[in-house]
Design a protein around this motif. Structure first.
Motif, PDB file in Angstrom:
ATOM      1  N   CYS A   1       0.830  -1.209   0.000  1.00 47.10           N
ATOM      2  CA  CYS A   1       0.000   0.000   0.000  1.00 47.10           C
ATOM      3  C   CYS A   1       0.865   1.260   0.000  1.00 47.10           C
ATOM      4  O   CYS A   1       1.814   1.372   0.782  1.00 47.10           O
ATOM      5  N   ALA A   2       0.510   2.204  -0.865  1.00 45.62           N
ATOM      6  CA  ALA A   2       1.264   3.450  -0.985  1.00 45.62           C
ATOM      7  C   ALA A   2       0.546   4.586  -0.265  1.00 45.62           C
ATOM      8  O   ALA A   2      -0.689   4.637  -0.226  1.00 45.62           O
ATOM      9  N   ASP A   3       1.326   5.505   0.291  1.00 41.67           N
ATOM     10  CA  ASP A   3       0.743   6.678   0.947  1.00 41.67           C
ATOM     11  C   ASP A   3       0.479   7.776  -0.075  1.00 41.67           C
ATOM     12  O   ASP A   3       0.525   7.538  -1.289  1.00 41.67           O
ATOM     13  N   GLU A   4       0.218   8.987   0.393  1.00 41.99           N
ATOM     14  CA  GLU A   4      -0.142  10.080  -0.521  1.00 41.99           C
ATOM     15  C   GLU A   4       0.997  10.482  -1.450  1.00 41.99           C
ATOM     16  O   GLU A   4       0.773  11.147  -2.472  1.00 41.99           O
ATOM     17  N   ASN A   5       2.209  10.084  -1.124  1.00 43.03           N
ATOM     18  CA  ASN A   5       3.365  10.382  -1.976  1.00 43.03           C
ATOM     19  C   ASN A   5       3.721   9.223  -2.905  1.00 43.03           C
ATOM     20  O   ASN A   5       4.720   9.292  -3.619  1.00 43.03           O
ATOM     21  N   GLY A   6       2.897   8.184  -2.859  1.00 40.15           N
ATOM     22  CA  GLY A   6       3.207   7.004  -3.656  1.00 40.15           C
ATOM     23  C   GLY A   6       4.275   6.136  -3.021  1.00 40.15           C
ATOM     24  O   GLY A   6       4.790   5.212  -3.650  1.00 40.15           O
ATOM     25  N   ASP A   7       4.618   6.426  -1.772  1.00 42.05           N
ATOM     26  CA  ASP A   7       5.650   5.661  -1.075  1.00 42.05           C
ATOM     27  C   ASP A   7       5.076   4.390  -0.464  1.00 42.05           C
ATOM     28  O   ASP A   7       4.106   4.438   0.302  1.00 42.05           O
ATOM     29  N   LEU A   8       5.692   3.269  -0.793  1.00 43.65           N
ATOM     30  CA  LEU A   8       5.408   2.018  -0.109  1.00 43.65           C
ATOM     31  C   LEU A   8       6.196   2.004   1.197  1.00 43.65           C
ATOM     32  O   LEU A   8       7.119   2.812   1.379  1.00 43.65           O
ATOM     33  N   PRO A   9       5.870   1.110   2.118  1.00 46.79           N
ATOM     34  CA  PRO A   9       6.664   1.026   3.349  1.00 46.79           C
ATOM     35  C   PRO A   9       8.165   0.919   3.104  1.00 46.79           C
ATOM     36  O   PRO A   9       8.960   1.506   3.838  1.00 46.79           O
ATOM     37  N   LEU A  10       8.577   0.210   2.050  1.00 43.50           N
ATOM     38  CA  LEU A  10      10.012   0.078   1.783  1.00 43.50           C
ATOM     39  C   LEU A  10      10.636   1.418   1.404  1.00 43.50           C
ATOM     40  O   LEU A  10      11.775   1.706   1.788  1.00 43.50           O
ATOM     41  N   HIS A  11       9.917   2.254   0.648  1.00 48.25           N
ATOM     42  CA  HIS A  11      10.423   3.592   0.327  1.00 48.25           C
ATOM     43  C   HIS A  11      10.661   4.390   1.614  1.00 48.25           C
ATOM     44  O   HIS A  11      11.664   5.102   1.749  1.00 48.25           O
ATOM     45  N   ILE A  12       9.709   4.284   2.531  1.00 49.89           N
ATOM     46  CA  ILE A  12       9.798   5.059   3.771  1.00 49.89           C
ATOM     47  C   ILE A  12      10.991   4.605   4.601  1.00 49.89           C
ATOM     48  O   ILE A  12      11.753   5.425   5.125  1.00 49.89           O
ATOM     49  N   ILE A  13      11.175   3.294   4.717  1.00 45.62           N
ATOM     50  CA  ILE A  13      12.327   2.778   5.455  1.00 45.62           C
ATOM     51  C   ILE A  13      13.629   3.281   4.839  1.00 45.62           C
ATOM     52  O   ILE A  13      14.546   3.718   5.533  1.00 45.62           O
ATOM     53  N   ALA A  14      13.697   3.231   3.519  1.00 46.38           N
ATOM     54  CA  ALA A  14      14.914   3.651   2.828  1.00 46.38           C
ATOM     55  C   ALA A  14      15.220   5.127   3.060  1.00 46.38           C
ATOM     56  O   ALA A  14      16.381   5.521   3.148  1.00 46.38           O
ATOM     57  N   GLY A  15      14.173   5.943   3.176  1.00 42.27           N
ATOM     58  CA  GLY A  15      14.376   7.383   3.265  1.00 42.27           C
ATOM     59  C   GLY A  15      14.467   7.955   4.661  1.00 42.27           C
ATOM     60  O   GLY A  15      14.715   9.147   4.822  1.00 42.27           O
ATOM     61  N   CYS A  16      14.251   7.139   5.695  1.00 47.54           N
ATOM     62  CA  CYS A  16      14.292   7.640   7.077  1.00 47.54           C
ATOM     63  C   CYS A  16      15.489   7.042   7.800  1.00 47.54           C
ATOM     64  O   CYS A  16      15.393   5.956   8.385  1.00 47.54           O
ATOM     65  N   LYS A  17      16.599   7.745   7.775  1.00 51.24           N
ATOM     66  CA  LYS A  17      17.830   7.169   8.321  1.00 51.24           C
ATOM     67  C   LYS A  17      17.791   6.971   9.832  1.00 51.24           C
ATOM     68  O   LYS A  17      18.470   6.098  10.364  1.00 51.24           O
ATOM     69  N   ASN A  18      16.996   7.766  10.551  1.00 50.34           N
ATOM     70  CA  ASN A  18      16.995   7.666  12.008  1.00 50.34           C
ATOM     71  C   ASN A  18      16.379   6.368  12.519  1.00 50.34           C
ATOM     72  O   ASN A  18      16.798   5.832  13.540  1.00 50.34           O
ATOM     73  N   VAL A  19      15.345   5.877  11.830  1.00 50.09           N
ATOM     74  CA  VAL A  19      14.675   4.668  12.303  1.00 50.09           C
ATOM     75  C   VAL A  19      14.914   3.485  11.375  1.00 50.09           C
ATOM     76  O   VAL A  19      14.413   2.399  11.610  1.00 50.09           O
TER      77      VAL A  19
END
Length: 214
Positions: free
Chosen positions: A124-142
């Motif tokens: 499932c993608a959010d409003e930016n078209g990001d899947l959970p894997l995109h979010i993990i890749a882009g959030c270095k802190n977590v």
């Protein structure tokens, strides 16, 4: 799988080679861990919603709430502007992966619980078209190797899926400053992604050369 491409002219903050000398196996299609144990918290407020625990980064409480009210794991939250345009639309798993000041085991357990209860959320993608894997890749802190492998195992095709800006997870990893071990996992899963140009006409490696544009 090799090592992700590097720009030798870029200051990597003293971290050394981006692959850290690690050899990581490819992820597989099955979740790597068994069932998450049930969590019981005495005095858990049954009136609080799952998203409330997430906003306050109360990971154990959020995990207990998932088990208490499984349907909330599938609940979309959204915000629209006055013209009706969606400005924010996420499942709890999207919100969880964006939260937290640093990686914690309890954070991982919560994501694991959500994926077990709603495996399709990895697609499932959010409003930016990001899947959970995109979010993990882009959030270095977590972001962590454990989280990256877990989410990728639930949706291996995510590695070849672009978001609304044409960015693959590898673009997001470079742009977001993903930890070397996470970058290695994402690269190993699809080395060909290193040659893909996104909506900004950039290769993944080019985001290292333009930190102010991230």
């Amino acid at each position: 799988g090799g090592s992700p491409p590097q720009d030798n002219n870029v200051n990597n903050n003293g971290r050394g080679p981006l692959n850290g000398g690690m050899k990581l196996r490819r992820t597989h299609s099955q979740p790597p861990l068994g069932a998450v144990p049930q969590i019981s918290i005495p005095g858990l407020d049954t009136k609080r919603k799952l998203i409330d625990y997430i906003w306050k980064e109360e990971w154990y409480g959020a995990t207990a709430r998932c088990q208490q009210s499984p349907g909330e794991v599938r609940h979309w939250s959204e915000t629209r502007n006055k013209k009706g345009k969606i400005m924010w639309r996420k499942l709890p798993i999207h919100a969880v992966l964006k939260m937290g000041k640093h990686w914690q085991p309890a954070h991982y357990e919560l994501v694991h619980t959500m994926l077990q209860m709603f495996p399709e959320s990895a697609q499932c993608a959010d409003e930016n078209g990001d899947l959970p894997l995109h979010i993990i890749a882009g959030c270095k802190n977590v972001s962590s190797p454990q989280l990256a492998q877990l989410v990728l195992s639930y949706n291996p095709k995510a590695i070849q899926t672009s978001n609304s800006n044409g960015m693959l997870p590898l673009h997001r990893a470079y742009a977001g400053g993903a930890p070397p071990a996470v970058l290695q996992i994402i690269y190993n899963a699809c080395p060909q992604a290193a040659q893909v140009i996104d909506g900004r006409s950039k290769l993944p490696i080019q985001y290292l050369r333009a930190p102010r544009e991230r």
